[in-house]
Design a protein around this motif. Structure first.
Motif, PDB file in Angstrom:
ATOM      1  N   SER A 167     -37.410 -68.554 -19.640  1.00  0.00           N
ATOM      2  CA  SER A 167     -38.357 -70.056 -19.155  1.00  0.00           C
ATOM      3  C   SER A 167     -39.100 -69.389 -17.870  1.00  0.00           C
ATOM      4  CB  SER A 167     -36.643 -70.979 -19.011  1.00  0.00           C
ATOM      5  OG  SER A 167     -37.508 -71.914 -17.427  1.00  0.00           O
ATOM      6  N   VAL A 183     -36.481 -67.456 -26.549  1.00  0.00           N
ATOM      7  CA  VAL A 183     -37.096 -68.493 -25.692  1.00  0.00           C
ATOM      8  C   VAL A 183     -35.775 -68.932 -24.082  1.00  0.00           C
ATOM      9  CG1 VAL A 183     -36.708 -71.231 -25.737  1.00  0.00           C
ATOM     10  CG2 VAL A 183     -37.224 -70.052 -27.578  1.00  0.00           C
ATOM     11  N   ALA A 238     -22.591 -73.387 -35.991  1.00  0.00           N
ATOM     12  CA  ALA A 238     -21.822 -72.938 -34.811  1.00  0.00           C
ATOM     13  C   ALA A 238     -22.359 -72.555 -33.121  1.00  0.00           C
ATOM     14  CB  ALA A 238     -22.487 -70.854 -34.951  1.00  0.00           C
ATOM     15  N   GLY A 264     -29.762 -73.922 -26.457  1.00  0.00           N
ATOM     16  CA  GLY A 264     -29.597 -73.561 -24.533  1.00  0.00           C
ATOM     17  C   GLY A 264     -28.708 -75.050 -24.055  1.00  0.00           C
ATOM     18  N   GLY A 266     -34.531 -81.107 -29.923  1.00  0.00           N
ATOM     19  CA  GLY A 266     -35.839 -81.100 -28.609  1.00  0.00           C
ATOM     20  C   GLY A 266     -37.214 -79.666 -29.747  1.00  0.00           C
ATOM     21  N   LYS A 307     -31.496 -67.233 -17.855  1.00  0.00           N
ATOM     22  CA  LYS A 307     -33.215 -66.488 -18.655  1.00  0.00           C
ATOM     23  C   LYS A 307     -33.614 -65.425 -18.264  1.00  0.00           C
ATOM     24  CE  LYS A 307     -33.833 -70.644 -20.909  1.00  0.00           C
ATOM     25  NZ  LYS A 307     -32.839 -70.421 -22.484  1.00  0.00           N
ATOM     26  N   HIS A 342     -24.721 -77.398 -32.864  1.00  0.00           N
ATOM     27  CA  HIS A 342     -23.495 -76.914 -32.222  1.00  0.00           C
ATOM     28  C   HIS A 342     -23.080 -78.073 -32.462  1.00  0.00           C
ATOM     29  CE1 HIS A 342     -20.630 -76.242 -28.413  1.00  0.00           C
ATOM     30  NE2 HIS A 342     -20.138 -75.913 -29.285  1.00  0.00           N
ATOM     31  N   TYR A 391     -29.350 -70.769 -14.231  1.00  0.00           N
ATOM     32  CA  TYR A 391     -30.062 -70.571 -15.317  1.00  0.00           C
ATOM     33  C   TYR A 391     -31.008 -69.994 -15.487  1.00  0.00           C
ATOM     34  CZ  TYR A 391     -32.964 -73.362 -18.434  1.00  0.00           C
ATOM     35  OH  TYR A 391     -34.168 -73.914 -19.454  1.00  0.00           O
ATOM     36  N   ILE A 448     -40.950 -79.041 -20.627  1.00  0.00           N
ATOM     37  CA  ILE A 448     -41.573 -79.688 -21.662  1.00  0.00           C
ATOM     38  C   ILE A 448     -40.956 -80.829 -21.669  1.00  0.00           C
ATOM     39  CG2 ILE A 448     -41.475 -78.857 -24.472  1.00  0.00           C
ATOM     40  CD1 ILE A 448     -42.619 -76.849 -22.800  1.00  0.00           C
TER      41      ILE A 448
HETATM   42  P1  NAP Z   1     -32.330 -79.339 -25.895  1.00  0.00           P
HETATM   43  O1  NAP Z   1     -32.990 -80.819 -26.494  1.00  0.00           O
HETATM   44  O2  NAP Z   1     -31.215 -79.715 -25.235  1.00  0.00           O
HETATM   45  O3  NAP Z   1     -31.677 -78.614 -26.878  1.00  0.00           O
HETATM   46  C1  NAP Z   1     -30.925 -77.735 -27.012  1.00  0.00           C
HETATM   47  C2  NAP Z   1     -30.594 -77.239 -28.285  1.00  0.00           C
HETATM   48  O4  NAP Z   1     -29.479 -76.664 -27.521  1.00  0.00           O
HETATM   49  C3  NAP Z   1     -29.796 -78.848 -29.041  1.00  0.00           C
HETATM   50  O5  NAP Z   1     -30.151 -78.234 -30.151  1.00  0.00           O
HETATM   51  C4  NAP Z   1     -28.198 -77.470 -28.784  1.00  0.00           C
HETATM   52  O6  NAP Z   1     -27.351 -78.587 -30.333  1.00  0.00           O
HETATM   53  C5  NAP Z   1     -28.202 -76.379 -28.847  1.00  0.00           C
HETATM   54  N1  NAP Z   1     -27.040 -75.657 -28.267  1.00  0.00           N
HETATM   55  C6  NAP Z   1     -26.380 -75.774 -27.434  1.00  0.00           C
HETATM   56  N2  NAP Z   1     -25.219 -74.974 -26.957  1.00  0.00           N
HETATM   57  C7  NAP Z   1     -25.318 -74.776 -28.138  1.00  0.00           C
HETATM   58  C8  NAP Z   1     -24.043 -73.254 -28.144  1.00  0.00           C
HETATM   59  N3  NAP Z   1     -23.677 -73.259 -27.970  1.00  0.00           N
HETATM   60  N4  NAP Z   1     -24.185 -73.145 -30.111  1.00  0.00           N
HETATM   61  C9  NAP Z   1     -25.978 -73.464 -31.020  1.00  0.00           C
HETATM   62  N5  NAP Z   1     -26.594 -74.024 -29.761  1.00  0.00           N
HETATM   63  C10 NAP Z   1     -26.178 -74.862 -28.653  1.00  0.00           C
HETATM   64  O7  NAP Z   1     -32.833 -78.584 -24.977  1.00  0.00           O
HETATM   65  P2  NAP Z   1     -34.697 -78.013 -24.810  1.00  0.00           P
HETATM   66  O8  NAP Z   1     -35.408 -78.636 -24.053  1.00  0.00           O
HETATM   67  O9  NAP Z   1     -34.905 -77.992 -26.740  1.00  0.00           O
HETATM   68  O10 NAP Z   1     -34.592 -75.956 -24.836  1.00  0.00           O
HETATM   69  C11 NAP Z   1     -34.360 -75.652 -26.227  1.00  0.00           C
HETATM   70  C12 NAP Z   1     -34.782 -74.097 -25.001  1.00  0.00           C
HETATM   71  O11 NAP Z   1     -35.674 -73.907 -24.284  1.00  0.00           O
HETATM   72  C13 NAP Z   1     -33.667 -73.829 -24.481  1.00  0.00           C
HETATM   73  O12 NAP Z   1     -33.191 -72.614 -24.694  1.00  0.00           O
HETATM   74  C14 NAP Z   1     -34.030 -74.102 -22.972  1.00  0.00           C
HETATM   75  O13 NAP Z   1     -33.227 -73.324 -21.866  1.00  0.00           O
HETATM   76  C15 NAP Z   1     -35.168 -73.810 -22.874  1.00  0.00           C
HETATM   77  N6  NAP Z   1     -36.264 -73.980 -22.066  1.00  0.00           N
HETATM   78  C16 NAP Z   1     -36.608 -75.690 -22.459  1.00  0.00           C
HETATM   79  C17 NAP Z   1     -38.168 -76.155 -21.529  1.00  0.00           C
HETATM   80  C18 NAP Z   1     -37.218 -76.960 -20.664  1.00  0.00           C
HETATM   81  O14 NAP Z   1     -37.992 -78.352 -20.023  1.00  0.00           O
HETATM   82  N7  NAP Z   1     -37.245 -78.201 -21.492  1.00  0.00           N
HETATM   83  C19 NAP Z   1     -38.287 -75.856 -20.124  1.00  0.00           C
HETATM   84  C20 NAP Z   1     -38.013 -74.129 -20.318  1.00  0.00           C
HETATM   85  C21 NAP Z   1     -36.752 -73.297 -21.291  1.00  0.00           C
HETATM   86  P3  NAP Z   1     -26.733 -79.623 -30.309  1.00  0.00           P
HETATM   87  O15 NAP Z   1     -27.047 -80.589 -30.383  1.00  0.00           O
HETATM   88  O16 NAP Z   1     -25.763 -79.195 -31.713  1.00  0.00           O
HETATM   89  O17 NAP Z   1     -25.366 -78.862 -29.956  1.00  0.00           O
END
Ligand code: NAP
Length: 250
Positions: free
Chosen positions: A144, A142, A64, A94, A13, A161, A34, A157, A190
């Motif tokens: 939200s 990061v 980690a 996240g 992501g 955030k 992770h 959540y 996103i």
């Molecule tokens: P995603 O595709 O679900 O990816 C989440 C990432 O976080 C993965 O690389 C996962 O690693 C890692 N992660 C989760 N728990 C972890 C832990 N305990 N230690 C280390 N890494 C960990 O999510 P995303 O949409 O890319 O979101 C990235 C960030 O943007 C998050 O903080 C999210 O809250 C924020 N955000 C996202 C959106 C959205 O609409 N997508 C909107 C606002 C904010 P593994 O896969 O290796 O476990």
């Protein structure tokens, strides 16, 4: 940009796109993961091939769970051994969960805060040791838009955030005199796996509520993070940059 960058949650992501952006700009990048080891290693290999560098020379996939202090300490020791001090820390890792507030368990609540808030606390403390010593560094959290305005069925959540925004503002004041900037990016909706649980109807409704009428891309966030990491933003600290298509203004 010749810097050492740690991106947490870089296996998928938004994090993987942020890592790619820094790598293609000439940085040494630690890709934290992770559970998605294979994806992090594949990303590292693809970047190394694209850059024409040997394995481990510029890109380091590194495991980690950011909620675990010991694992974070070990991760920083490994990065230090390979690349030296971290110049830019991106607290991106996240998790998401949609649930009624009344159904949330103690574990749901604690895990949400452990990953988002404890994770940023652990990584920022470790990164700051070197940053304070060198009198420079950038931390980008990061958050939200739900941390700004609150999201129904995502109270834990949203609260986590919002805590990240508070951490950003307070830490920016504390470490500003040490020459370190701390900022926050607050994405809107996103297109990533995180939103897989949302129904097509909900996604369509979110698009309609967004003035620009589209969901954002990982690239939109990566560009904002990159801006906050380079010298163009040297006078910016303690700020929340909304990247949300106009969904939240102000
Ligand atoms: P995603 O595709 O679900 O990816 C989440 C990432 O976080 C993965 O690389 C996962 O690693 C890692 N992660 C989760 N728990 C972890 C832990 N305990 N230690 C280390 N890494 C960990 O999510 P995303 O949409 O890319 O979101 C990235 C960030 O943007 C998050 O903080 C999210 O809250 C924020 N955000 C996202 C959106 C959205 O609409 N997508 C909107 C606002 C904010 P593994 O896969 O290796 O476990």
């Amino acid at each position: 940009m010749e810097k050492t960058v740690l991106v947490t949650g870089a296996s998928r992501g938004i994090g993987s796109e942020i890592a790619r952006r820094f790598a293609l700009e000439g940085c040494r990048v630690a890709l934290n993961y992770h559970t998605s080891k294979k994806q992090a290693e594949e990303l590292a290999a693809a970047l190394e091939e694209c850059l024409g560098v040997s394995a481990g020379e510029r890109i380091l996939p590194i495991h980690a769970d950011v909620s675990d202090r010991k694992q974070v300490e070990q991760m920083f020791a490994q990065i230090q051994g390979r690349f030296g001090d971290v110049d830019v820390l991106v607290n991106n890792a996240g998790i998401a969960q949609q649930k009624l507030f009344t159904d949330l368990t103690e574990d749901d609540w604690r895990r949400m805060f452990a990953v988002h808030v404890d994770g940023a606390f652990h990584c920022s403390q470790c990164a700051l040791r070197g940053m304070i010593h060198r009198h420079r560094g950038k931390i980008i959290n990061v958050s939200s838009m739900w941390g700004q305005i609150g999201g129904s069925c995502e109270v834990h959540y949203s609260a986590a955030k919002a805590a990240l925004i508070g951490l950003t503002r307070a830490l920016a004041k504390e470490v500003g005199p040490s020459g370190i900037q701390v900022n926050c990016v607050a994405p809107g909706v996103i297109d990533t796996e995180m939103n897989c649980a949302l129904s097509p109807e909900t996604l369509e409704q979110l698009c309609e509520e967004t003035p620009l009428g589209v969901v954002g891309t990982c690239r939109d966030i990566a560009e904002a993070v990159f801006f906050l990491a380079d010298s163009r933003s040297d006078f910016i600290t303690g700020q929340v940059l909304g990247v949300n298509g106009g969904m939240v203004i102000g």
